[in-house]
Design a protein around this motif. Sequence first.
Motif, mmCIF file in Angstrom:
data_model
loop_
_atom_site.group_PDB
_atom_site.id
_atom_site.type_symbol
_atom_site.label_atom_id
_atom_site.label_comp_id
_atom_site.label_asym_id
_atom_site.label_seq_id
_atom_site.Cartn_x
_atom_site.Cartn_y
_atom_site.Cartn_z
ATOM 1 N N ALA A 19 0.831 -1.205 0.000
ATOM 2 C CA ALA A 19 0.000 0.000 0.000
ATOM 3 C C ALA A 19 0.867 1.257 0.000
ATOM 4 C CB ALA A 19 -0.937 -0.003 1.205
ATOM 5 N N GLU A 20 1.919 1.263 0.791
ATOM 6 C CA GLU A 20 2.817 2.414 0.837
ATOM 7 C C GLU A 20 3.468 2.634 -0.534
ATOM 8 O OE1 GLU A 20 6.466 4.191 3.563
ATOM 9 O OE2 GLU A 20 5.926 2.079 3.755
ATOM 10 N N HIS A 21 3.876 1.561 -1.169
ATOM 11 C CA HIS A 21 4.488 1.671 -2.494
ATOM 12 C C HIS A 21 3.460 2.114 -3.544
ATOM 13 C CE1 HIS A 21 7.284 0.889 -5.734
ATOM 14 N NE2 HIS A 21 6.308 0.235 -6.354
ATOM 15 N N HIS A 22 2.244 1.634 -3.425
ATOM 16 C CA HIS A 22 1.197 2.012 -4.392
ATOM 17 C C HIS A 22 0.935 3.521 -4.325
ATOM 18 C CE1 HIS A 22 -1.950 1.017 -7.218
ATOM 19 N NE2 HIS A 22 -2.769 1.792 -6.542
ATOM 20 N N GLU A 23 1.014 4.091 -3.131
ATOM 21 C CA GLU A 23 0.811 5.540 -3.018
ATOM 22 C C GLU A 23 1.847 6.307 -3.836
ATOM 23 O OE1 GLU A 23 0.620 9.359 -0.059
ATOM 24 O OE2 GLU A 23 1.658 7.561 0.619
ATOM 25 N N VAL A 24 3.064 5.817 -3.906
ATOM 26 C CA VAL A 24 4.102 6.454 -4.725
ATOM 27 C C VAL A 24 3.619 6.545 -6.168
ATOM 28 C CG1 VAL A 24 6.439 6.177 -5.653
ATOM 29 C CG2 VAL A 24 5.992 5.709 -3.235
ATOM 30 N N LYS A 27 0.897 9.212 -6.621
ATOM 31 C CA LYS A 27 1.482 10.559 -6.694
ATOM 32 C C LYS A 27 2.133 10.795 -8.052
ATOM 33 C CE LYS A 27 2.197 11.329 -1.792
ATOM 34 N NZ LYS A 27 3.139 11.608 -0.725
ATOM 35 N N GLU A 28 2.785 9.768 -8.594
ATOM 36 C CA GLU A 28 3.378 9.897 -9.929
ATOM 37 C C GLU A 28 2.296 10.144 -10.974
ATOM 38 O OE1 GLU A 28 7.238 6.940 -9.332
ATOM 39 O OE2 GLU A 28 5.437 6.169 -10.325
ATOM 40 N N TYR A 29 1.188 9.432 -10.879
ATOM 41 C CA TYR A 29 0.086 9.607 -11.822
ATOM 42 C C TYR A 29 -0.458 11.034 -11.744
ATOM 43 C CZ TYR A 29 -4.390 8.998 -14.154
ATOM 44 O OH TYR A 29 -5.470 9.140 -14.990
ATOM 45 N N ILE A 30 -0.640 11.541 -10.541
ATOM 46 C CA ILE A 30 -1.129 12.909 -10.356
ATOM 47 C C ILE A 30 -0.184 13.895 -11.038
ATOM 48 C CG2 ILE A 30 -1.502 14.729 -8.635
ATOM 49 C CD1 ILE A 30 -2.516 12.448 -6.746
ATOM 50 N N ALA A 31 1.124 13.713 -10.858
ATOM 51 C CA ALA A 31 2.116 14.621 -11.457
ATOM 52 C C ALA A 31 2.138 14.500 -12.979
ATOM 53 C CB ALA A 31 3.502 14.326 -10.885
ATOM 54 N N ILE A 32 2.147 13.280 -13.489
ATOM 55 C CA ILE A 32 2.214 13.066 -14.943
ATOM 56 C C ILE A 32 0.990 13.647 -15.635
ATOM 57 C CG2 ILE A 32 2.089 11.263 -16.729
ATOM 58 C CD1 ILE A 32 3.898 9.567 -14.820
ATOM 59 N N GLU A 33 -0.186 13.431 -15.041
ATOM 60 C CA GLU A 33 -1.435 13.914 -15.637
ATOM 61 C C GLU A 33 -1.716 15.386 -15.304
ATOM 62 O OE1 GLU A 33 -3.355 12.183 -17.792
ATOM 63 O OE2 GLU A 33 -1.835 10.609 -17.695
ATOM 64 N N LYS A 34 -0.860 15.978 -14.466
ATOM 65 C CA LYS A 34 -1.014 17.377 -14.053
ATOM 66 C C LYS A 34 -2.408 17.646 -13.453
ATOM 67 C CE LYS A 34 2.337 19.229 -17.347
ATOM 68 N NZ LYS A 34 2.841 18.031 -17.973
ATOM 69 N N ASN A 38 -4.327 16.740 -4.499
ATOM 70 C CA ASN A 38 -3.167 16.651 -3.614
ATOM 71 C C ASN A 38 -3.415 15.813 -2.367
ATOM 72 O OD1 ASN A 38 -4.821 18.331 -2.200
ATOM 73 N ND2 ASN A 38 -3.424 20.056 -2.108
ATOM 74 N N ILE A 39 -4.495 15.038 -2.368
ATOM 75 C CA ILE A 39 -4.757 14.190 -1.207
ATOM 76 C C ILE A 39 -4.594 12.736 -1.632
ATOM 77 C CG2 ILE A 39 -6.387 13.503 0.575
ATOM 78 C CD1 ILE A 39 -7.794 16.219 0.148
ATOM 79 N N SER A 40 -3.589 12.100 -1.067
ATOM 80 C CA SER A 40 -3.388 10.671 -1.277
ATOM 81 C C SER A 40 -2.731 10.142 -0.009
ATOM 82 C CB SER A 40 -2.510 10.394 -2.500
ATOM 83 O OG SER A 40 -1.208 10.889 -2.297
ATOM 84 N N GLY A 41 -2.692 8.835 0.121
ATOM 85 C CA GLY A 41 -2.057 8.287 1.304
ATOM 86 C C GLY A 41 -2.223 6.789 1.369
ATOM 87 N N PHE A 42 -1.817 6.240 2.493
ATOM 88 C CA PHE A 42 -2.035 4.825 2.763
ATOM 89 C C PHE A 42 -2.351 4.683 4.240
ATOM 90 C CE2 PHE A 42 2.366 5.279 3.876
ATOM 91 C CZ PHE A 42 2.594 4.345 4.876
ATOM 92 N N GLU A 43 -3.117 3.658 4.559
ATOM 93 C CA GLU A 43 -3.510 3.381 5.935
ATOM 94 C C GLU A 43 -3.353 1.895 6.196
ATOM 95 O OE1 GLU A 43 -7.574 4.613 6.422
ATOM 96 O OE2 GLU A 43 -7.153 6.652 5.749
#
Length: 78
Positions: A19-24, A27-34, A38-43
């Motif tokens: 889950a922690e790795h998936h969050e990375v 975040k990459e998808y958010i940046a690539i797609e612009k 800005n809310i993401s995370g893992f629990e």
Amino acid sequence: MRQIKLIWDFRGPDAAITAEHHEVHLKEYIAIEKLPLNISGFEIKNEMHAIAFMVVTDEYMISVRDALKPHRGELYGE
């Protein structure tokens, strides 16, 4: 505007690490797609279940859902 929490479930002894790795990648998808998101995370739910999540608005929900195929979603902040 309504916010939706898209959720990816991970189960098993490596659930937290996955889950922690998936969050990375989220975040990459958010940046690539612009995306203006800005809310993401893992629990960690327990030792055998963890989630990664991204919060989107109605405007982006369909496109993100179709591209990333979350396991489920729920309203965020209510």
